[in-house]
Design a protein around this motif. Structure first.
Motif, PDB file in Angstrom:
ATOM      1  N   UNK A 123      58.160  45.371  19.032  1.00  0.00           N
ATOM      2  CA  UNK A 123      58.553  44.052  19.518  1.00  0.00           C
ATOM      3  C   UNK A 123      60.078  43.928  19.481  1.00  0.00           C
ATOM      4  N   UNK A 124      60.677  43.266  20.465  1.00  0.00           N
ATOM      5  CA  UNK A 124      62.148  43.147  20.511  1.00  0.00           C
ATOM      6  C   UNK A 124      62.741  42.475  19.280  1.00  0.00           C
ATOM      7  N   UNK A 125      62.030  41.488  18.723  1.00  0.00           N
ATOM      8  CA  UNK A 125      62.580  40.743  17.576  1.00  0.00           C
ATOM      9  C   UNK A 125      62.213  41.361  16.231  1.00  0.00           C
ATOM     10  N   UNK A 129      57.439  46.149  13.735  1.00  0.00           N
ATOM     11  CA  UNK A 129      56.123  45.731  14.200  1.00  0.00           C
ATOM     12  C   UNK A 129      56.022  45.910  15.708  1.00  0.00           C
ATOM     13  N   UNK A 130      54.804  46.013  16.199  1.00  0.00           N
ATOM     14  CA  UNK A 130      54.629  46.174  17.635  1.00  0.00           C
ATOM     15  C   UNK A 130      53.171  46.327  17.994  1.00  0.00           C
TER      16      UNK A 130
END
Length: 210
Positions: A123-125, A129-130
């Motif tokens: 995830x970009x932020x 995590x993803x």
């Protein structure tokens, strides 16, 4: 997945429970001692099913509590290797998937037991995590803007039990380490019919239409 296990235990019954009927008092104390605890090679204790026998009732000098030898049956959670279980996604990172059954959280799907080929998209932020994506099908489709086979927590996940281990309690544990898990399940979704349940529901619908 769930079993009845016969256990014999020497139980010290605290004085504050002595006003209750003996069976009720002993069951309460057994639940306090065993529920949500893992017994190595036996599994996670879920519930006291019944009490088979109560013997003793000795009061030792200097102790106000009575001691009993109790034989009882406990419902335990102990999955077997090869069993198929449905769980929810709790966490997804570059190491694989972390699943939960609600009452038990230490279920992991490592990278090498994910469908092949799979890739991790952070995830970009939050780079830690993803989501995992199964690149199944044509190359153009696999690299499309919105892949079809995504593991993102919207679906229940069906997995096969690969191993169940009972780690030894560490003498010392670093401060930044994960909490100790007395029972760890490793699962696999690298097989037909496993993974997010919607993958295979869609496949069945396509098959029915054809």
């Amino acid at each position: 997945m769930f079993y009845l296990s016969l256990i014999e235990h020497t139980l010290r019954l605290p004085p504050h429970l002595l006003h209750l009927p003996l069976d009720e008092a002993i069951k309460m104390e057994l639940e306090t001692l065993f529920l949500d605890k893992v017994i190595a090679k036996l599994g996670l204790c879920i519930s006291v099913y019944d009490i088979r026998s109560i013997k003793g009732g000795f009061i030792f000098p200097g102790d106000g509590a009575s001691t009993y030898t109790v034989e009882f049956r406990m419902i335990v959670f102990r999955p077997f290797v090869g069993e198929i279980i449905v769980a929810k996604l709790k966490e997804s990172d570059a190491n694989g998937l972390h699943l939960s059954l609600g009452f038990f959280d230490d279920i992991y799907i490592p990278v090498h037991l994910l469908p092949s080929p799979s890739r991790f998209e952070s995830y970009p932020n939050n780079r830690n995590q993803g989501r995992w994506i199964w690149d199944f099908g044509e190359a153009e489709e696999a690299q499309s803007e919105e892949p079809r086979f995504v593991i993102d927590g919207t679906d229940l996940i069906k997995f096969r039990v690969h191993s169940v281990i009972y780690p030894s309690i560490p003498l010392e544990q670093p401060e930044d380490s994960k909490p100790f898990a007395p029972m760890v399940i490793t699962g696999s979704i690298d097989y037909d019919g496993l993974g997010p349940v919607s993958w295979w529901e869609e496949a069945e619908m396509v098959q029915d239409e054809s």
